[in-house]
Design a protein around this motif. Structure first.
Motif, PDB file in Angstrom:
ATOM      1  N   UNK A 185    -108.327  39.155 -45.681  1.00 49.99           N
ATOM      2  CA  UNK A 185    -106.988  38.861 -45.157  1.00 49.99           C
ATOM      3  C   UNK A 185    -106.888  37.766 -44.115  1.00 49.99           C
ATOM      4  N   UNK A 186    -107.983  37.297 -43.511  1.00 52.48           N
ATOM      5  CA  UNK A 186    -107.840  36.394 -42.365  1.00 52.48           C
ATOM      6  C   UNK A 186    -108.291  34.961 -42.615  1.00 52.48           C
ATOM      7  N   UNK A 187    -109.347  34.770 -43.391  1.00 49.66           N
ATOM      8  CA  UNK A 187    -109.753  33.404 -43.714  1.00 49.66           C
ATOM      9  C   UNK A 187    -108.771  32.727 -44.675  1.00 49.66           C
ATOM     10  N   UNK A 188    -108.300  33.412 -45.735  1.00 47.16           N
ATOM     11  CA  UNK A 188    -107.369  32.750 -46.667  1.00 47.16           C
ATOM     12  C   UNK A 188    -106.121  32.153 -46.004  1.00 47.16           C
ATOM     13  N   UNK A 202    -103.975  25.543 -42.326  1.00 51.69           N
ATOM     14  CA  UNK A 202    -104.565  24.262 -41.940  1.00 51.69           C
ATOM     15  C   UNK A 202    -104.174  23.169 -42.932  1.00 51.69           C
ATOM     16  N   UNK A 203    -104.188  23.489 -44.216  1.00 51.39           N
ATOM     17  CA  UNK A 203    -103.783  22.505 -45.215  1.00 51.39           C
ATOM     18  C   UNK A 203    -102.331  22.079 -45.003  1.00 51.39           C
ATOM     19  N   UNK A 204    -101.449  23.049 -44.858  1.00 49.41           N
ATOM     20  CA  UNK A 204    -100.027  22.718 -44.742  1.00 49.41           C
ATOM     21  C   UNK A 204     -99.725  21.952 -43.456  1.00 49.41           C
ATOM     22  N   UNK A 205    -100.403  22.274 -42.379  1.00 50.62           N
ATOM     23  CA  UNK A 205    -100.190  21.511 -41.141  1.00 50.62           C
ATOM     24  C   UNK A 205    -100.661  20.071 -41.320  1.00 50.62           C
ATOM     25  N   UNK A 252    -104.577  23.034 -55.320  1.00 50.91           N
ATOM     26  CA  UNK A 252    -105.206  24.349 -55.468  1.00 50.91           C
ATOM     27  C   UNK A 252    -104.962  25.218 -54.231  1.00 50.91           C
ATOM     28  N   UNK A 253    -105.090  24.633 -53.040  1.00 49.15           N
ATOM     29  CA  UNK A 253    -104.806  25.397 -51.820  1.00 49.15           C
ATOM     30  C   UNK A 253    -103.344  25.807 -51.793  1.00 49.15           C
ATOM     31  N   UNK A 300    -110.711  25.498 -55.073  1.00 49.09           N
ATOM     32  CA  UNK A 300    -110.505  24.314 -54.231  1.00 49.09           C
ATOM     33  C   UNK A 300    -111.794  23.873 -53.559  1.00 49.09           C
ATOM     34  N   UNK A 301    -112.528  24.816 -52.981  1.00 47.29           N
ATOM     35  CA  UNK A 301    -113.743  24.419 -52.254  1.00 47.29           C
ATOM     36  C   UNK A 301    -114.843  24.011 -53.233  1.00 47.29           C
TER      37      UNK A 301
END
Length: 553
Positions: free
Chosen positions: A26-29, A35-38, A434-435, A443-444
């Motif tokens: 629940x916390x890393x995703x 971070x991507x959207x920012x 993908x993110x 994605x990674x």
């Protein structure tokens, strides 16, 4: 065109440290997503907090002879430290113990009551004659009436995921002492979930972008019919009812905890000096994402949406990308048996990015996955160190020695060089897409594939072998490699923020890597590079046995 994104993250019980099952689930995703959207330039609000009113807190408090608030405060502070060290970037991580949260929860209660979506009735509550206490639902165990699982709890069956009431369990027993409980009637307030059944089913059928497991479970549960659920309990710890005559009752944690997404948004807004700023993330053209583990699916695809429908004028969830479970060394994670890797312990010995990498590339998105220390060491040494880190180190070190630490001026690019740069530009778009679709594992892998291709390119061009005979060709190959490295520091940024920031600085850039945006921006020829240090540290294989031996102790 920029987007407005609300990210609600599961609220952990403040009764024990975080473990890597929590992180993968629940916390890393959501941190990767935020971070991507920012970086993309979208407006993001990511909130969560410590659930201070869950029954696990009161049980831990009783075991330690402390007040629940003391236990909750201790672990809340530990959570904050873990987020900072591991790089989880909440805009606000608060608690359910604030006056603000109580006020928002009470407002929703009163509004639903006024609209007749909440009513009074009696419920049979379990009383343990041996413990001489009413048992929280979570501390009644027995056989699930739906799937037959014998380890079901009175609030939910972990096997089939269905929410339950204690009275529904077959052969119930006290989860503390094992005694068969007695059931006594008590007046409580109920949420009229049944009133939303058809409306919820119609809404769920429209969510074509949901993960298959989330949509399938939710639709199946709704088609089985919704039962009204009691939302108060006879306990002294929690949010008080905003009504006279009910001083010994509290809002039940499953009802008030999900309200934390809204109360945290309002708390955040007040902290910005604009008390109405929360509306940008709850009304109008905004997408709401809720990142949770699979055990929380019904609370976020059925119960919380029903509450929002009843309350009115607030957006329903756009997506609930729930993850499956993470096992440890092939066994189900167990906090009580210490079969877990605790995040604070991990962070005392290792850096955050290697674990972020493993949990990303091994993320339990569509099925359970396993964590092993052998795989952790292999991924770190073979992929982060030997593939990505070695690419960066040998290119930047060679440029430092043979080109005065400045980006070389390239000559004409051949087809292979142009193709690799084109692939880098394509990778930026592919990884971002993908993110955006919450497909983090793919994605990674796509990002690491570009690093692998860059290594093949360098083997083909061998600039360190030809630099004396054809300095221009070597300069061109190194320039292309630096372009790819600049791409990698961006596409890896949501996953590996600490190493991406280092690499950002090694490439001669200043400031925060996220501020450069989600685009390929390579340092121009002539830009001075910083003296590089290794991005990652090779791990000794002896830690496999050392760390595995700690499990279960």
């Amino acid at each position: 065109m920029s987007e407005t994104i609300f990210i609600g993250v599961a609220w952990p019980y403040a009764n024990s440290p975080l473990h890597i099952g929590h992180i993968a689930g629940a916390y890393l995703p959501p941190d990767i997503f935020a971070r991507y959207h920012r970086a993309k330039g979208n407006e993001v609000l990511m909130v969560s907090g410590s659930d201070q009113h869950g029954t696990p807190i009161t049980i831990r408090a009783e075991q330690e002879g402390k007040a629940p608030a003391e236990i909750a405060g201790k672990y809340h502070q530990q959570f904050l430290e873990s987020w900072q060290k591991f790089g989880i970037t909440f805009d606000l991580f608060t608690t359910t113990g604030t006056a603000n949260h109580a006020a928002v929860a009470q407002d929703i209660f009163l509004t639903l009551l006024k609209k007749d979506y909440i009513y009074k009735d009696t419920v049979s509550q379990p009383l343990c004659p041996n413990c001489n206490r009413f048992l929280p639902d979570r501390y009644v165990e027995g056989e699930c009436p739906h799937c037959g699982y014998t380890g079901a709890r009175g609030d939910q069956c972990d096997q089939c995921g269905r929410p339950l009431n204690p009275v529904e369990l077959v052969q119930p027993r006290c989860g503390i002492c094992g005694t068969t409980p007695q059931f006594k009637d008590s007046e409580h307030f109920f949420l009229r979930l049944s009133a939303f059944e058809s409306k919820l089913l119609d809404w769920v059928k429209q969510q074509k972008h949901w993960r298959a497991n989330v949509a399938r479970f939710t639709q199946s549960y709704l088609e089985g019919g919704l039962k009204d659920r009691a939302i108060t309990r006879d306990i002294g710890w929690g949010v008080p009812l905003p009504l006279g005559g009910y001083e010994n009752k509290r809002l039940y944690v499953w009802f008030e905890a999900v309200i934390g997404y809204l109360s945290a948004s309002k708390e955040w807004a007040k902290s910005t000096g604009d008390a109405e700023a929360w509306r940008r993330f709850w009304q109008g053209d905004v997408k709401s994402y809720y990142f949770i583990g699979k055990d929380n699916i019904p609370f976020h695809t059925i119960i919380w949406p029903a509450m929002l429908m009843g309350y009115g004028d607030l957006n329903l969830p756009y997506d609930v990308p729930a993850n499956e479970y993470l096992t440890i060394e092939g066994r189900k994670l167990s906090s009580s048996r210490n079969w877990a890797v605790w995040l604070p312990d991990y962070l005392e010995r290792y850096g955050p990015d290697p674990l972020r990498y493993l949990l990303s590339i091994n993320m339990p998105e569509t099925g359970d996955t396993d964590f092993s220390w052998r795989e952790f060491v292999r991924r770190n040494n073979d992929e982060l160190v030997a593939t990505y880190g070695n690419l960066v180190q040998r290119v930047l070190t060679f440029v430092d020695k043979r080109f005065d630490g400045m980006v070389p001026q390239p000559g004409d690019l051949d087809e292979r060089s142009r193709g690799l740069i084109a692939r880098a530009e394509e990778t930026i778009d592919t990884v971002g897409g993908l993110i955006h679709d919450c497909r983090f594992k793919e994605a990674i892998k796509t990002a690491m594939a570009l690093a692998q291709d860059a290594n093949r390119y360098l083997e083909e061009k061998s600039p360190w072998k030809i630099v004396k005979e054809d300095r221009q060709a070597a300069a061109t190959a190194l320039y292309v490699a630096i372009v790819i490295i600049a791409c990698l520091k961006t596409v890896f940024y949501p996953f590996l923020p600490f190493s991406s920031q280092k690499l950002h600085n090694y490439l001669g850039f200043e400031g925060d890597v996220k501020d450069f945006g989600w685009k390929l921006e390579a340092p121009p020829p002539g830009q001075k590079l910083a003296s590089p240090q290794p991005l990652f540290v090779k791990l000794d294989e002896k830690i496999i046995d050392e760390e595995t031996a700690r499990l279960g102790k």
